[in-house]
Structure formats: structure tokens, C-alpha cells
Design a protein around this motif. Structure first.
Motif, PDB file in Angstrom:
ATOM      1  N   ARG A 171      34.691 -48.944  39.808  1.00 19.10           N
ATOM      2  CA  ARG A 171      36.099 -48.587  39.678  1.00 19.10           C
ATOM      3  C   ARG A 171      36.414 -48.313  38.128  1.00 19.10           C
ATOM      4  NH1 ARG A 171      40.451 -49.767  44.192  1.00 19.10           N
ATOM      5  NH2 ARG A 171      38.996 -49.763  45.798  1.00 19.10           N
ATOM      6  N   LEU A 172      35.993 -49.367  37.345  1.00 23.06           N
ATOM      7  CA  LEU A 172      36.024 -49.001  35.895  1.00 23.06           C
ATOM      8  C   LEU A 172      35.250 -48.147  35.206  1.00 23.06           C
ATOM      9  CD1 LEU A 172      36.680 -52.913  34.547  1.00 23.06           C
ATOM     10  CD2 LEU A 172      38.359 -50.986  35.145  1.00 23.06           C
ATOM     11  N   ARG A 173      34.099 -48.039  35.975  1.00 22.18           N
ATOM     12  CA  ARG A 173      33.062 -47.096  35.270  1.00 22.18           C
ATOM     13  C   ARG A 173      33.668 -45.748  35.690  1.00 22.18           C
ATOM     14  NH1 ARG A 173      28.212 -48.723  37.785  1.00 22.18           N
ATOM     15  NH2 ARG A 173      29.035 -47.463  39.697  1.00 22.18           N
ATOM     16  N   MET A 174      34.204 -45.454  36.824  1.00 24.26           N
ATOM     17  CA  MET A 174      34.687 -44.074  37.290  1.00 24.26           C
ATOM     18  C   MET A 174      35.989 -43.973  36.510  1.00 24.26           C
ATOM     19  SD  MET A 174      33.993 -41.798  39.815  1.00 24.26           S
ATOM     20  CE  MET A 174      33.103 -42.758  41.122  1.00 24.26           C
TER      21      MET A 174
ATOM     22  N   ARG B  67      36.164 -40.617  34.032  1.00 25.64           N
ATOM     23  CA  ARG B  67      37.359 -39.631  34.229  1.00 25.64           C
ATOM     24  C   ARG B  67      38.066 -39.273  32.847  1.00 25.64           C
ATOM     25  NH1 ARG B  67      41.570 -41.090  38.187  1.00 25.64           N
ATOM     26  NH2 ARG B  67      42.867 -39.340  37.453  1.00 25.64           N
ATOM     27  N   ILE B  68      38.294 -40.278  32.179  1.00 26.12           N
ATOM     28  CA  ILE B  68      38.983 -40.339  30.874  1.00 26.12           C
ATOM     29  C   ILE B  68      38.320 -39.572  29.706  1.00 26.12           C
ATOM     30  CG2 ILE B  68      39.842 -41.616  28.733  1.00 26.12           C
ATOM     31  CD1 ILE B  68      40.640 -43.878  30.766  1.00 26.12           C
ATOM     32  N   VAL B  69      36.947 -39.878  29.482  1.00 28.72           N
ATOM     33  CA  VAL B  69      36.071 -39.160  28.844  1.00 28.72           C
ATOM     34  C   VAL B  69      35.928 -37.614  29.090  1.00 28.72           C
ATOM     35  CG1 VAL B  69      33.758 -39.075  27.771  1.00 28.72           C
ATOM     36  CG2 VAL B  69      34.892 -41.416  28.169  1.00 28.72           C
ATOM     37  N   LEU B  70      35.704 -37.424  30.530  1.00 32.05           N
ATOM     38  CA  LEU B  70      35.662 -36.047  30.892  1.00 32.05           C
ATOM     39  C   LEU B  70      36.817 -34.994  30.482  1.00 32.05           C
ATOM     40  CD1 LEU B  70      33.772 -36.193  34.200  1.00 32.05           C
ATOM     41  CD2 LEU B  70      32.879 -35.143  32.198  1.00 32.05           C
ATOM     42  N   ALA B  71      38.038 -35.903  30.745  1.00 35.88           N
ATOM     43  CA  ALA B  71      39.368 -35.057  30.588  1.00 35.88           C
ATOM     44  C   ALA B  71      39.840 -34.974  29.238  1.00 35.88           C
ATOM     45  CB  ALA B  71      40.623 -35.953  31.281  1.00 35.88           C
ATOM     46  N   GLU B  72      39.385 -35.971  28.318  1.00 36.49           N
ATOM     47  CA  GLU B  72      40.137 -36.073  26.821  1.00 36.49           C
ATOM     48  C   GLU B  72      38.953 -36.033  25.773  1.00 36.49           C
ATOM     49  OE1 GLU B  72      43.305 -36.380  26.671  1.00 36.49           O
ATOM     50  OE2 GLU B  72      43.622 -36.683  28.532  1.00 36.49           O
ATOM     51  N   GLY B  73      37.763 -36.184  26.217  1.00 33.58           N
ATOM     52  CA  GLY B  73      36.681 -36.343  25.155  1.00 33.58           C
ATOM     53  C   GLY B  73      36.508 -34.977  24.448  1.00 33.58           C
ATOM     54  N   VAL B  74      35.956 -34.949  23.309  1.00 31.51           N
ATOM     55  CA  VAL B  74      35.159 -33.919  22.418  1.00 31.51           C
ATOM     56  C   VAL B  74      33.756 -34.073  23.038  1.00 31.51           C
ATOM     57  CG1 VAL B  74      37.031 -33.383  20.820  1.00 31.51           C
ATOM     58  CG2 VAL B  74      35.261 -34.985  20.180  1.00 31.51           C
ATOM     59  N   GLN B  75      33.002 -33.162  22.400  1.00 29.29           N
ATOM     60  CA  GLN B  75      31.431 -33.065  22.794  1.00 29.29           C
ATOM     61  C   GLN B  75      30.867 -34.464  22.222  1.00 29.29           C
ATOM     62  OE1 GLN B  75      28.605 -30.300  20.910  1.00 29.29           O
ATOM     63  NE2 GLN B  75      28.438 -29.658  23.011  1.00 29.29           N
ATOM     64  N   GLU B  76      31.201 -34.553  21.041  1.00 29.43           N
ATOM     65  CA  GLU B  76      30.818 -36.100  20.597  1.00 29.43           C
ATOM     66  C   GLU B  76      30.974 -37.290  21.276  1.00 29.43           C
ATOM     67  OE1 GLU B  76      31.743 -39.067  16.811  1.00 29.43           O
ATOM     68  OE2 GLU B  76      31.185 -37.014  16.511  1.00 29.43           O
TER      69      GLU B  76
ATOM     70  N   PRO C 152      29.295 -36.792  42.877  1.00 22.88           N
ATOM     71  CA  PRO C 152      30.144 -36.423  44.293  1.00 22.88           C
ATOM     72  C   PRO C 152      31.392 -37.028  44.445  1.00 22.88           C
ATOM     73  CG  PRO C 152      27.810 -37.066  44.676  1.00 22.88           C
ATOM     74  CD  PRO C 152      28.205 -37.290  43.280  1.00 22.88           C
ATOM     75  N   VAL C 153      31.739 -38.114  44.003  1.00 22.14           N
ATOM     76  CA  VAL C 153      33.255 -38.561  43.982  1.00 22.14           C
ATOM     77  C   VAL C 153      33.876 -38.388  42.593  1.00 22.14           C
ATOM     78  CG1 VAL C 153      34.511 -40.819  44.126  1.00 22.14           C
ATOM     79  CG2 VAL C 153      32.572 -40.815  45.390  1.00 22.14           C
ATOM     80  N   LEU C 154      33.346 -38.544  41.664  1.00 20.29           N
ATOM     81  CA  LEU C 154      34.050 -37.981  40.383  1.00 20.29           C
ATOM     82  C   LEU C 154      34.555 -36.667  40.240  1.00 20.29           C
ATOM     83  CD1 LEU C 154      35.012 -39.178  37.605  1.00 20.29           C
ATOM     84  CD2 LEU C 154      32.658 -38.227  36.734  1.00 20.29           C
ATOM     85  N   ARG C 155      33.916 -35.736  40.942  1.00 23.53           N
ATOM     86  CA  ARG C 155      34.187 -34.260  41.034  1.00 23.53           C
ATOM     87  C   ARG C 155      35.733 -34.080  41.737  1.00 23.53           C
ATOM     88  NH1 ARG C 155      33.374 -31.038  45.334  1.00 23.53           N
ATOM     89  NH2 ARG C 155      32.712 -29.310  43.926  1.00 23.53           N
ATOM     90  N   THR C 156      36.029 -35.161  42.741  1.00 16.14           N
ATOM     91  CA  THR C 156      37.377 -35.094  43.437  1.00 16.14           C
ATOM     92  C   THR C 156      38.364 -35.636  42.727  1.00 16.14           C
ATOM     93  OG1 THR C 156      36.882 -37.143  44.855  1.00 16.14           O
ATOM     94  CG2 THR C 156      36.045 -35.284  45.508  1.00 16.14           C
ATOM     95  N   LEU C 157      37.995 -36.376  41.645  1.00 16.02           N
ATOM     96  CA  LEU C 157      39.152 -37.124  40.779  1.00 16.02           C
ATOM     97  C   LEU C 157      39.434 -36.528  39.316  1.00 16.02           C
ATOM     98  CD1 LEU C 157      37.678 -40.699  41.080  1.00 16.02           C
ATOM     99  CD2 LEU C 157      39.445 -39.616  42.431  1.00 16.02           C
ATOM    100  N   VAL C 158      38.583 -35.229  39.052  1.00 17.06           N
ATOM    101  CA  VAL C 158      38.960 -34.650  37.765  1.00 17.06           C
ATOM    102  C   VAL C 158      39.803 -33.185  38.071  1.00 17.06           C
ATOM    103  CG1 VAL C 158      37.235 -35.673  36.237  1.00 17.06           C
ATOM    104  CG2 VAL C 158      36.586 -33.515  37.715  1.00 17.06           C
ATOM    105  N   SER C 159      40.207 -32.698  37.165  1.00 16.62           N
ATOM    106  CA  SER C 159      40.603 -31.462  37.585  1.00 16.62           C
ATOM    107  C   SER C 159      40.036 -30.546  38.016  1.00 16.62           C
ATOM    108  CB  SER C 159      41.411 -30.849  36.369  1.00 16.62           C
ATOM    109  OG  SER C 159      40.782 -30.498  35.301  1.00 16.62           O
TER     110      SER C 159
END
Length: 115
Positions: free
Chosen positions: A54-57, A61-70, A86-93
Motif C-alpha cells: 500500500r505504501l509502495r502504491m 501515485r504521488i511521483v507519477l502525479a507530482e514528479g518531474v522527469q528527474e 494494472p492496479v496503479l493505472r486505476t488510481l492515477v488520472s
């Protein structure tokens, strides 16, 4: 007369500029505790134990939503991302999901396999 650009198109263009060229560039840790900077994890928890699903997910989610390429290449790991996708894709925009799947076809879900 030019067609106005939708808000979704603008978001997708912004996301696409951050995405690495290949998934091989995602060389983040596979296990252990990582600490995200406040620029990413500005709304709460900053330490994530990658050995706890759960913490990994949440971290991904945070890094995909907020992160820059670095940030993406520093904190995300190719093997973990593809395993969790497969699960993460349902949790991001939808915009994040669509850009990542268009850029990396190996992430795209086969609709027949999901059904």
C-alpha cells in the motif's frame, strides 16, 4: 479559426514532457524506505516503505502525479512499475494513464485480458 485546446490536452502535453524516453531509465529502488521531497509529498506522508504494497502504491501515485522527469527516474523502478501498473493505472488520472500507455505500449492493458 483555430480549434481551442482542451484542458485535458494541455495536461497531457505537460505530462508527456516529464515522461522518460524509455522505461529502462526508471532506476529507482526496488525495496527499502525512501523519503520523497516536500516538492512531491507536500500533503502528508514523506517516507514510504517499498516493501509494503500500500505504501509502495501511494508513493508511485504521488511521483507519477507530482514528479518531474528527474523524480520519475530517481524514485520509480521499471520492474515495480510494470508489476503494479494494472492496479496503479486505476488510481492515477486518466491523463497520466493515457500518456504513459501511449508512450510505453507494454503498459497498455489488453481489454480482452481484463474482461
Amino acid at each position: 479559426m483555430a480549434t481551442p485546446t482542451s484542458l485535458s490536452d494541455l495536461r497531457r502535453a505537460r505530462i508527456a514532457r516529464r515522461v522518460p524516453r524509455t522505461l529502462a531509465e526508471l532506476r529507482g529502488p526496488e525495496s527499502g524506505v525512501i523519503r520523497l521531497p516536500l516538492s512531491l509529498a507536500w500533503s502528508g506522508l514523506t517516507e514510504f516503505d517499498l516493501d509494503r504494497p500500500r505504501l509502495r502504491m501511494s508513493c508511485y501515485r504521488i511521483v507519477l502525479a507530482e514528479g518531474v522527469q528527474e523524480d520519475l527516474t530517481r524514485f520509480l523502478n521499471r520492474a515495480l512499475l510494470t508489476e503494479m501498473w494494472p492496479v496503479l493505472r486505476t488510481l492515477v488520472s486518466r491523463d497520466i494513464r493515457d500518456v504513459w500507455e501511449a508512450t510505453f505500449p507494454e503498459l497498455k492493458q489488453d481489454d480482452q485480458a481484463v474482461a
